[in-house]
Structure formats: structure tokens, C-alpha cells
Design a protein around this motif. Structure first.
Motif, PDB file in Angstrom:
ATOM      1  N   VAL A  71     -13.171 -47.364  54.928  1.00  0.00           N
ATOM      2  CA  VAL A  71     -13.925 -48.488  55.483  1.00  0.00           C
ATOM      3  C   VAL A  71     -12.973 -49.447  56.184  1.00  0.00           C
ATOM      4  O   VAL A  71     -11.829 -49.635  55.758  1.00  0.00           O
ATOM      5  CB  VAL A  71     -14.713 -49.242  54.386  1.00  0.00           C
ATOM      6  CG1 VAL A  71     -15.746 -48.336  53.738  1.00  0.00           C
ATOM      7  CG2 VAL A  71     -13.789 -49.826  53.327  1.00  0.00           C
ATOM      8  N   LEU A  72     -13.440 -50.026  57.261  1.00  0.00           N
ATOM      9  CA  LEU A  72     -12.680 -51.058  57.962  1.00  0.00           C
ATOM     10  C   LEU A  72     -13.014 -52.406  57.341  1.00  0.00           C
ATOM     11  O   LEU A  72     -14.175 -52.830  57.342  1.00  0.00           O
ATOM     12  CB  LEU A  72     -13.034 -51.067  59.452  1.00  0.00           C
ATOM     13  CG  LEU A  72     -12.447 -52.225  60.275  1.00  0.00           C
ATOM     14  CD1 LEU A  72     -10.935 -52.118  60.370  1.00  0.00           C
ATOM     15  CD2 LEU A  72     -13.075 -52.267  61.672  1.00  0.00           C
ATOM     16  N   VAL A  81      -7.155 -53.568  58.995  1.00  0.00           N
ATOM     17  CA  VAL A  81      -7.014 -53.381  57.555  1.00  0.00           C
ATOM     18  C   VAL A  81      -8.135 -52.461  57.086  1.00  0.00           C
ATOM     19  O   VAL A  81      -9.317 -52.756  57.293  1.00  0.00           O
ATOM     20  CB  VAL A  81      -7.082 -54.721  56.797  1.00  0.00           C
ATOM     21  CG1 VAL A  81      -6.846 -54.497  55.308  1.00  0.00           C
ATOM     22  CG2 VAL A  81      -6.076 -55.713  57.363  1.00  0.00           C
ATOM     23  N   PHE A  82      -7.743 -51.341  56.472  1.00  0.00           N
ATOM     24  CA  PHE A  82      -8.703 -50.363  55.973  1.00  0.00           C
ATOM     25  C   PHE A  82      -8.557 -50.216  54.461  1.00  0.00           C
ATOM     26  O   PHE A  82      -7.480 -50.430  53.901  1.00  0.00           O
ATOM     27  CB  PHE A  82      -8.461 -48.992  56.614  1.00  0.00           C
ATOM     28  CG  PHE A  82      -8.800 -48.919  58.081  1.00  0.00           C
ATOM     29  CD1 PHE A  82     -10.048 -48.489  58.495  1.00  0.00           C
ATOM     30  CD2 PHE A  82      -7.870 -49.285  59.043  1.00  0.00           C
ATOM     31  CE1 PHE A  82     -10.370 -48.418  59.844  1.00  0.00           C
ATOM     32  CE2 PHE A  82      -8.165 -49.216  60.393  1.00  0.00           C
ATOM     33  CZ  PHE A  82      -9.424 -48.780  60.797  1.00  0.00           C
ATOM     34  N   ALA A  83      -9.648 -49.820  53.817  1.00  0.00           N
ATOM     35  CA  ALA A  83      -9.608 -49.433  52.411  1.00  0.00           C
ATOM     36  C   ALA A  83     -10.067 -47.991  52.309  1.00  0.00           C
ATOM     37  O   ALA A  83     -10.972 -47.563  53.042  1.00  0.00           O
ATOM     38  CB  ALA A  83     -10.504 -50.330  51.569  1.00  0.00           C
ATOM     39  N   ALA A 124     -12.427 -54.808  49.244  1.00  0.00           N
ATOM     40  CA  ALA A 124     -12.271 -53.357  49.299  1.00  0.00           C
ATOM     41  C   ALA A 124     -12.957 -52.683  48.109  1.00  0.00           C
ATOM     42  O   ALA A 124     -13.703 -51.701  48.266  1.00  0.00           O
ATOM     43  CB  ALA A 124     -10.784 -52.998  49.319  1.00  0.00           C
ATOM     44  N   ARG A 125     -12.719 -53.200  46.928  1.00  0.00           N
ATOM     45  CA  ARG A 125     -13.290 -52.625  45.711  1.00  0.00           C
ATOM     46  C   ARG A 125     -14.811 -52.635  45.757  1.00  0.00           C
ATOM     47  O   ARG A 125     -15.464 -51.646  45.444  1.00  0.00           O
ATOM     48  CB  ARG A 125     -12.793 -53.428  44.505  1.00  0.00           C
ATOM     49  CG  ARG A 125     -13.224 -52.916  43.143  1.00  0.00           C
ATOM     50  CD  ARG A 125     -12.872 -53.950  42.085  1.00  0.00           C
ATOM     51  NE  ARG A 125     -12.985 -53.472  40.721  1.00  0.00           N
ATOM     52  CZ  ARG A 125     -14.122 -53.371  40.048  1.00  0.00           C
ATOM     53  NH1 ARG A 125     -15.270 -53.705  40.624  1.00  0.00           N
ATOM     54  NH2 ARG A 125     -14.127 -52.944  38.793  1.00  0.00           N
ATOM     55  N   GLY A 126     -15.376 -53.781  46.154  1.00  0.00           N
ATOM     56  CA  GLY A 126     -16.825 -53.913  46.181  1.00  0.00           C
ATOM     57  C   GLY A 126     -17.485 -53.017  47.204  1.00  0.00           C
ATOM     58  O   GLY A 126     -18.527 -52.403  46.940  1.00  0.00           O
ATOM     59  N   GLN A 148     -20.955 -47.600  61.090  1.00  0.00           N
ATOM     60  CA  GLN A 148     -20.373 -48.905  61.410  1.00  0.00           C
ATOM     61  C   GLN A 148     -19.117 -49.191  60.590  1.00  0.00           C
ATOM     62  O   GLN A 148     -18.965 -50.245  59.973  1.00  0.00           O
ATOM     63  CB  GLN A 148     -21.409 -50.020  61.244  1.00  0.00           C
ATOM     64  CG  GLN A 148     -22.551 -49.913  62.228  1.00  0.00           C
ATOM     65  CD  GLN A 148     -23.448 -51.136  62.247  1.00  0.00           C
ATOM     66  OE1 GLN A 148     -23.018 -52.242  61.931  1.00  0.00           O
ATOM     67  NE2 GLN A 148     -24.695 -50.943  62.633  1.00  0.00           N
ATOM     68  N   ALA A 149     -18.235 -48.212  60.578  1.00  0.00           N
ATOM     69  CA  ALA A 149     -16.924 -48.325  59.922  1.00  0.00           C
ATOM     70  C   ALA A 149     -17.056 -48.647  58.438  1.00  0.00           C
ATOM     71  O   ALA A 149     -16.196 -49.296  57.846  1.00  0.00           O
ATOM     72  CB  ALA A 149     -16.049 -49.362  60.625  1.00  0.00           C
ATOM     73  N   GLY A 150     -18.161 -48.186  57.837  1.00  0.00           N
ATOM     74  CA  GLY A 150     -18.331 -48.339  56.403  1.00  0.00           C
ATOM     75  C   GLY A 150     -19.157 -49.533  55.975  1.00  0.00           C
ATOM     76  O   GLY A 150     -19.272 -49.804  54.782  1.00  0.00           O
TER      77      GLY A 150
END
Length: 302
Positions: A71-72, A81-83, A124-126, A148-150
Motif C-alpha cells: 500500500v502507498l 512511503v509504502f507499507a 501502515a498497521r491499520g 487505488q494503491a491500497g
């Protein structure tokens, strides 16, 4: 005292809402060597030397390949920044890929890390937690896919195509003050808490009620205390797993208490001196990362 120091709340990103629906642009960002990659393993952060691991685009190639979801999160001073969710992999393999020494629950890192970083990790976690629990459409049962990028999941059912958005579960937490000239606040001991485990009253917002209505209902149901005025204080992102905590101050109409015996086993009024003593002793201060602790410390410091 202000509430600027609340953990998990102030993410530093431009979330790129106008661009994340362009898969070519997102792909270009993911391929950048200066991209930041945050690996999350089964809701836990990877750590190295006691700090959360954030990889650059080159060092993060292996975890990106192993991830079940990417995800972005946004742009941080123009760097993306991605997770990535690597929870489907064995922990040892993930640690090796990320050159990490172990994994840790985010809340255990909150007091030791900058607020902007803990907010990013919580984000990121959520978001990754939501993806794992929204793999199927609640309307037709078909599988969903990330879009949509996550930030959206799209139902793949031919006659449905429903869009699913990240679920947030709002809850209220309140510091209730007693009437009269002597400052006193209401603390309660929930079932399962230790003998001195007093805390503020909190609860989830129900369908069809306002935030203020939820405050009045929760306090009345659990502690038997009737509430007069209610005032908003602050809110906090709380993705454990999907919450939004909204903090209030409230005034009780009288000082009678009648606990429900189900959620609460005990509740009583504490003077400001008693609260200060509890704060000084440590356990009574509440978790350092929670809005409940901030509300209590702010009241004690008046």
C-alpha cells in the motif's frame, strides 16, 4: 497542557489522494531507489537495534517481492512511503530479508520512537489489517482486489462491483468531573483489571448516535452516572486494530454511582490530590501512548 504529543495521530505525509488511482504513477514511485518500505509482519514491526526497520527501495526489494499486499502511505518530502504485509512468510525468513533482529508490537515502541514515525507505523498497521479482513465482498461474497494503491478494495463479482473503503471503528473516552467545589473525577475498574486498575470510561459509538450521545450512554450504562455538559477535547488514531478514539470532558449532574456489575466492577470519585499521587506512582497514569492517559494528566495538572 496541549494534546499535540498524542501518539499515532500526526502522520507527516501528503497522502497523494489525487494520484494514487494512477497505477503507472504508483508503479514508478515503488521502483524509486529512495522509496521508503515499511514491512509489517502479523501486525508487528520489524526492529533493528531496538528501532523500527524502514528500508529504502533497494534494500526493500526482497520484502516487496514476498509481500501479499503493498500500500502507498503517501509522500514524505517527495519520497514515496509504502507499507508491505509479509505476514504470510516465516518470521526467520522475513528477518533475514529485512536484515532485522526481531519483531515487536508497535505500542511497545511508542515511548521510544518519534511521534511522526509511530503515526506512520500505525497508519501502515491499520491499513494492512483492513486488507487482510476485507478479502471478500459483504454483499455478494465474491473476492475483492486492491485498488487505488491500497486505499480501496473492489468487488470482482460481475453483477456487484461494490467498492470497499478502510473501516474505522469510532469510540469515545471521557473524563467525568463531579459537581461541587471540590475537583473530583470518575475512574472505574473494568472486569478483568487488577485491584488498582482504575481508568477512564470508554466505549464504542453505536449506529444512529452522536459522539456526545455515546458519552452519555456509556457513562450511564456502565457507571450509573448521569451526565450534563459534554465537551470535545481531542481525538487520536487508534488502529488496534481499527479504532478512532475521541476524547471528551464531561460534568456529572450528581455524584451518585451505580456500576452495572458487567462491564465495571467498581467506580468512584478521585480527588485531584489522589490522581496526582497515582500519576506519581506510575501504574495510575495510564498508558503513555493513549489519549486516556493524556486526559488524566491534563486534568491533574490544572
Amino acid at each position: 497542557m496541549t494534546f499535540e504529543g498524542l501518539a499515532y495521530t500526526h502522520t507527516p505525509h501528503d497522502r497523494a489522494g489525487s494520484r494514487r488511482d494512477d497505477p503507472d504513477w504508483v508503479g514508478t514511485q515503488l521502483a524509486r531507489p529512495d522509496a521508503q518500505i515499511i514491512p509489517i509482519w502479523r501486525n508487528r514491526c520489524l526492529i533493528r537495534a531496538g528501532r523500527p526497520v524502514v528500508l529504502d527501495g533497494r534494500d526493500g526489494a526482497a520484502v516487496r517481492t514476498a509481500a501479499s499486499q503493498t500500500v502507498l502511505l503517501g509522500l514524505d518530502e517527495a519520497a514515496p512511503v509504502f507499507a508491505v504485509d509479509v505476514g504470510g512468510q516465516d518470521e526467520e525468513a522475513v528477518l533475514s530479508m529485512a536484515n532485522a533482529e526481531g519483531s515487536a508490537d508497535l505500542r511497545s515502541l511508542a515511548a521510544l520512537s518519534p511521534h511522526s514515525l509511530t503515526a506512520t507505523l500505525a497508519y501502515a498497521r491499520g491499513l494492512l489489517y483492513w486488507h487482510r479482513h476485507a478479502r471478500f465482498c459483504g454483499s455478494c461474497g465474491s473476492a475483492t482486489r486492491s485498488a487505488q494503491a491500497g486505499h480501496v478494495r473492489q468487488c470482482t463479482g460481475p453483477d456487484c462491483a461494490r467498492q470497499l473503503f478502510p473501516r474505522i471503528e469510532p469510540a469515545v473516552i471521557v473524563l467525568v468531573e463531579a459537581p461541587g467545589p471540590e475537583p473530583r473525577c470518575l475512574l472505574a475498574r473494568h472486569r478483568g483489571a487488577g485491584p488498582d486498575g482504575f481508568a477512564l470510561i470508554a466505549g464504542f459509538v453505536e449506529v444512529g448516535e452522536s459522539l456526545e450521545g455515546a458519552v452519555r450512554r456509556e457513562v450511564a450504562e456502565e457507571a450509573g452516572v448521569k451526565i450534563g455538559s459534554v465537551a470535545y477535547r481531542a481525538s487520536q488514531g487508534w488502529p488496534f486494530p481499527a479504532g478512532l478514539m475521541v476524547g471528551f470532558g464531561a460534568q456529572a449532574v450528581d455524584d451518585s454511582i451505580a456500576v452495572d456489575g458487567s462491564e465495571l466492577v467498581e467506580a468512584r470519585w478521585f480527588s485531584r490530590a489522589e490522581v496526582r499521587e497515582r500519576l506519581a506512582g506510575g501504574p495510575g497514569s495510564g498508558p503513555v501512548d493513549s489519549i486516556g492517559g493524556h486526559l488524566l494528566r491534563e486534568w491533574a495538572a490544572r
